[in-house]
Design an enzyme around this catalytic site. Structure first.
Site, PDB file in Angstrom:
ATOM      1  N   HIS A 179      35.971  38.124  46.879  1.00 30.73           N
ATOM      2  CA  HIS A 179      35.357  39.428  46.616  1.00 30.73           C
ATOM      3  C   HIS A 179      34.866  40.065  47.920  1.00 30.73           C
ATOM      4  O   HIS A 179      35.026  41.268  48.142  1.00 30.73           O
ATOM      5  CB  HIS A 179      34.184  39.285  45.656  1.00 30.73           C
TER       6      HIS A 179
ATOM      7  N   GLU B 214      38.656  40.968  39.086  1.00 32.40           N
ATOM      8  CA  GLU B 214      38.456  39.545  38.827  1.00 32.40           C
ATOM      9  C   GLU B 214      39.757  38.755  38.963  1.00 32.40           C
ATOM     10  O   GLU B 214      39.784  37.667  39.532  1.00 32.40           O
ATOM     11  CB  GLU B 214      37.848  39.334  37.437  1.00 32.40           C
TER      12      GLU B 214
ATOM     13  N   HIS C  70      36.067  32.011  45.194  1.00 29.48           N
ATOM     14  CA  HIS C  70      36.229  33.242  44.416  1.00 29.48           C
ATOM     15  C   HIS C  70      35.294  34.331  44.934  1.00 29.48           C
ATOM     16  O   HIS C  70      35.703  35.488  45.117  1.00 29.48           O
ATOM     17  CB  HIS C  70      35.935  32.949  42.942  1.00 29.48           C
ATOM     18  N   GLU C  71      34.038  33.978  45.203  1.00 32.04           N
ATOM     19  CA  GLU C  71      33.079  34.969  45.698  1.00 32.04           C
ATOM     20  C   GLU C  71      33.438  35.427  47.111  1.00 32.04           C
ATOM     21  O   GLU C  71      33.264  36.602  47.452  1.00 32.04           O
ATOM     22  CB  GLU C  71      31.663  34.395  45.656  1.00 32.04           C
TER      23      GLU C  71
END
Length: 307
Positions: free
Chosen positions: A134, A198, A130-131
């Site tokens: 980003h 998100e 997930h990071e």
């Protein structure tokens, strides 16, 4: 496109910063605010990652760490077609994580000790993926710029009470309203950006690690931990809350205007729907380890000592 979004955000926050400067000191205040904002833009662009990591006392994780975190991140970064980010560990019992940096070549991922202690290896993989999403989407620059400017605007608005010019121009009631509304405007920009990015990072992160349910399970555990365990560094620096995968300040439960993150239930539901549609198979080195009562399939590798 990521650089365009960042430039537009910098322009918007600079305009807000100048507006507060004008209300405090008139035209000269606006000019001073513009000079300060220009300096902040340059400083933030080059030093944003170090600033945020220092706020949370993050310590670097060396290659070959005994937890295997570096190896896991390197595998996920390869899946995401990204250079290996710097890795940091934050000593707090609250499970959480964030990414920072001005671009993929100068990015960092920070995880908390609580995250490693409470999540399985597969769930940690989902969080790191997930990071990395980003970072790939250039969200990290946007998140850090908003954190820096929101904090500066709040500080500048609070200074208004000590400047006679603002009280003469706006009156006491106007000055008090500005002290409230200026930080609120900056916070709303943060929230709008955070909430939309998100969902995109959840989807891309699930694709990077290959299994949406890993991230869905991680989000549920992190949300429970964040709701009952304080993150003291985040409490001291609330402008950075939107950078974390789950709001470290005991996130709002519902998807409303003032929530920095979408409701965890909605994010988990979207990931489970994605899993039902068929996720991507995990890449080499990312298959889950054997479970009790089930033998490991030939040729599959356990992803590490967690779980």
């Amino acid at each position: 496109m990521g650089y365009v979004k960042t430039a537009m955000l910098m322009a918007a926050m600079t305009a807000l910063f100048m507006g507060v400067g004008y209300l405090i000191g008139g035209a000269s205040g606006a000019v001073i605010a513009l000079v300060v904002a220009a300096a902040m833009n340059l400083f933030t662009w080059w030093n944003s990652d170090r600033m945020v990591l220092r706020m949370h006392n993050a310590q670097p994780v060396p290659a070959g760490d005994r937890m295997g975190l570096h190896e896991l991140t390197a595998t996920l970064a390869q899946n995401a077609n990204l250079p290996m980010p710097k890795l940091y560990l934050i000593d707090t019992p609250q499970p959480n994580a964030f990414a920072t940096g001005r671009n993929p070549e100068n990015a960092a991922v920070a995880v908390t000790t609580g995250l490693l202690q409470s999540l399985s290896r597969e769930e940690v993989a989902g969080v790191i993926a997930h990071e990395l999403a980003h970072i790939r989407n250039h969200d990290t620059a946007i998140m850090t710029v908003t954190a820096t400017f929101a904090g500066a605007i709040s500080m500048l608005a609070n200074f208004a009470m000590f400047f006679g010019g603002s009280r003469e121009r706006l009156g006491l009631i106007g000055t008090l309203l500005m002290m409230f509304l200026a930080p609120l405007a900056a916070a709303l920009v943060q929230m709008a950006i955070s909430r939309t990015r998100e969902y995109a990072a959840d989807k891309a992160g699930a694709e990077i690690c290959g299994e949406p349910l890993w991230l869905a399970s991680a989000l549920e555990k992190i949300a429970l931990g964040a709701a009952r365990i304080d993150n003291h560094a985040a409490e001291r620096n609330p402008a950075t809350a939107h950078m974390f995968i789950i709001n470290p300040l005991h996130a709002h439960k519902h998807d409303n205007l003032f929530a920095t993150h979408p409701a965890t239930e909605n994010r988990v539901a979207a990931l489970r729907a994605m899993a039902r549609q068929g996720g991507h198979p995990p890449g080499p080195g990312l298959q889950p380890g054997p479970r009790r009562g089930r033998s490991q399939a030939p040729g599959r590798r356990d992803i590490g000592p967690w779980g």
